[in-house]
Design a protein around this motif. Sequence first.
Motif, PDB file in Angstrom:
ATOM      1  N   PRO A 112      23.388  20.879   4.491  1.00 38.96           N
ATOM      2  CA  PRO A 112      22.239  20.374   5.243  1.00 38.96           C
ATOM      3  C   PRO A 112      21.382  21.520   5.751  1.00 38.96           C
ATOM      4  N   GLY A 113      20.084  21.319   5.709  1.00 41.12           N
ATOM      5  CA  GLY A 113      19.160  22.339   6.180  1.00 41.12           C
ATOM      6  C   GLY A 113      18.565  21.955   7.517  1.00 41.12           C
ATOM      7  N   THR A 114      17.229  21.862   7.559  1.00 40.85           N
ATOM      8  CA  THR A 114      16.523  21.576   8.807  1.00 40.85           C
ATOM      9  C   THR A 114      16.689  20.119   9.218  1.00 40.85           C
ATOM     10  N   ALA A 115      16.955  19.891  10.505  1.00 40.85           N
ATOM     11  CA  ALA A 115      17.032  18.528  11.028  1.00 40.85           C
ATOM     12  C   ALA A 115      15.631  17.917  11.028  1.00 40.85           C
ATOM     13  N   ILE A 116      15.516  16.706  10.509  1.00 36.11           N
ATOM     14  CA  ILE A 116      14.239  16.005  10.452  1.00 36.11           C
ATOM     15  C   ILE A 116      14.100  15.047  11.626  1.00 36.11           C
ATOM     16  N   ALA A 117      15.143  14.266  11.865  1.00 36.87           N
ATOM     17  CA  ALA A 117      15.111  13.268  12.947  1.00 36.87           C
ATOM     18  C   ALA A 117      16.530  12.825  13.231  1.00 36.87           C
ATOM     19  N   ASP A 118      16.754  12.302  14.425  1.00 35.34           N
ATOM     20  CA  ASP A 118      18.050  11.699  14.735  1.00 35.34           C
ATOM     21  C   ASP A 118      17.843  10.492  15.632  1.00 35.34           C
ATOM     22  N   PHE A 119      18.774   9.559  15.520  1.00 34.22           N
ATOM     23  CA  PHE A 119      18.685   8.302  16.241  1.00 34.22           C
ATOM     24  C   PHE A 119      20.038   8.012  16.871  1.00 34.22           C
ATOM     25  N   THR A 120      20.013   7.414  18.047  1.00 39.24           N
ATOM     26  CA  THR A 120      21.239   7.155  18.783  1.00 39.24           C
ATOM     27  C   THR A 120      21.392   5.656  19.004  1.00 39.24           C
ATOM     28  N   ILE A 121      22.604   5.168  18.741  1.00 33.90           N
ATOM     29  CA  ILE A 121      22.892   3.757  18.965  1.00 33.90           C
ATOM     30  C   ILE A 121      24.180   3.656  19.763  1.00 33.90           C
ATOM     31  N   SER A 122      24.145   2.853  20.814  1.00 32.84           N
ATOM     32  CA  SER A 122      25.333   2.671  21.638  1.00 32.84           C
ATOM     33  C   SER A 122      26.243   1.625  20.998  1.00 32.84           C
ATOM     34  N   ALA A 123      27.545   1.758  21.257  1.00 36.67           N
ATOM     35  CA  ALA A 123      28.511   0.817  20.688  1.00 36.67           C
ATOM     36  C   ALA A 123      28.198  -0.619  21.101  1.00 36.67           C
TER      37      ALA A 123
END
Length: 215
Positions: A92-103
């Motif tokens: 993996p290279g550069t982070a593009i985006a991330d998303f968080t979801i709670s249980a």
Amino acid sequence: MKSILAAAALALATASSANAATLFQSIPDLTAVPVQASYCSSCNALLPFRIYDTFELAADSTINSVTFAIDTRFSPGGSTNVGFFNLNGALPGTAIADFTISAANYLLTDTQTDFIKLVTFDIGALALDAGSYDISFYNPNGLGIPAYADPGGKLYHQGNFFQPSQFYDGRSASFSLGGVSAVPEPAAWAMMIVGFGVTGGAIRVTRRRTLVALA
């Protein structure tokens, strides 16, 4: 003229709606039985592994939703992070985006195994160019990602360093990406051609009637 514009709008709308689909799916059946024990993210506090898999987009696309399989025997608490990365060679290279979801917000779907569930959640609109990317799954409290047979798959862990044994060729997570592709599907093209043909015919009829009326 209003009817002509309406026909054109209908053609475009139909093509657009027909093109909303699954952009990528790692295995043919997301509910299949895993072929290998689940890989764990952060089950060892000293090795906070993040689990990766690779996917490819055939055209510029906008991702709206993510579905992926989890092993509920790990019972992750807190929030799970799903990230998107450019590729840097095989890593993996550069982070593009991330998303968080709670249980608490998991939308669980049953699969062919009692303890494997599919999690689905919306991510809004993530626009990506055509090409290859990595998707990652991580929960600091432990997250089980089951492995499935996939000749072209590459499931792997990333910790503080990489080891050859952390790459699992021929294995994939079970996941799909939903959204809209920038390139219309063949059926969408057909709808557009028919729609604009109807529009052109209507314009010709209208002009002919106008000329006759003037004469």
